[in-house]
Enzyme design. Sequence first.
Site, mmCIF file in Angstrom:
data_model
loop_
_atom_site.group_PDB
_atom_site.id
_atom_site.type_symbol
_atom_site.label_atom_id
_atom_site.label_comp_id
_atom_site.label_asym_id
_atom_site.label_seq_id
_atom_site.Cartn_x
_atom_site.Cartn_y
_atom_site.Cartn_z
ATOM 1 C CG HIS A 30 -1.613 -0.572 1.804
ATOM 2 N ND1 HIS A 30 -3.286 -1.270 1.013
ATOM 3 C CD2 HIS A 30 -1.539 -2.133 2.171
ATOM 4 C CE1 HIS A 30 -3.694 -2.147 1.809
ATOM 5 N NE2 HIS A 30 -2.942 -3.120 2.152
ATOM 6 C CD GLU A 112 -0.288 1.203 4.309
ATOM 7 O OE1 GLU A 112 -0.545 1.960 3.475
ATOM 8 O OE2 GLU A 112 -2.508 1.320 4.599
ATOM 9 C CG HIS A 148 -5.536 -1.800 -1.270
ATOM 10 N ND1 HIS A 148 -5.488 -1.048 -0.345
ATOM 11 C CD2 HIS A 148 -6.110 -3.006 -0.993
ATOM 12 C CE1 HIS A 148 -7.017 -1.158 0.599
ATOM 13 N NE2 HIS A 148 -6.995 -2.338 -0.088
ATOM 14 C CG ASP A 158 -3.357 1.779 -2.160
ATOM 15 O OD1 ASP A 158 -4.499 1.475 -2.826
ATOM 16 O OD2 ASP A 158 -2.489 1.566 -0.810
HETATM 17 ZN ZN LIG Z 1 -4.002 0.599 0.820
#
Ligand SMILES: [Zn+2]
Length: 175
Positions: A30, A112, A148, A158
């Site tokens: 992400h 992330e 994602h 993303d």
């Molecule tokens: Zn995401």
Amino acid sequence: MILGSPCRYVESPNQDERPDGEEPTLLVVHSISLPPGEYGGDAIEQLFSNRLDPRAHPYFREIAGLKVSAHFLVRRDGGLVQFVPVGRRAWHAGASRWRGRERCNDYSLGVELEGLEGGPFEPAQYRSLERLVRALRAALPLRQIAAHSDVAPGRKGDPGAGFAWRRVLAALSQH
Ligand SMILES: [Zn+2]
């Protein structure tokens, strides 16, 4: 498993048990920045620990009530923060499907990268992510990696076109 130094651990309440016997085989990548396009603050950690102040920024009002998390965050300088133990389920993918299988949170790890969707990421982030993937591969049956946007097409975009897949795929394929 919690990785050792240099990983910082910030507990997220947004986690629960994986389904019986499930181990993470998929890594979902992400991107996030809070506020969007601003780097280095602690708003991401606040969001993942349900402490984001909706009055601190207009954008925060939209997202402050979300109950979300990821296992790891890779900051712009490569610094690593862990929020959820890899054996537990983080809430990062939402409604999702990968190769015919739904509910990716059940069998994935969420990472992330601090950044803007579609924008570039820092060399230090790739180095950190490669180290992380190698460490995870040594301990877990991690075999696949997806964006994602791959597991929630049409709903999520993303990390976007600025993410250099070849760098991470190389780390994933090394034995
Ligand atoms: Zn995401």
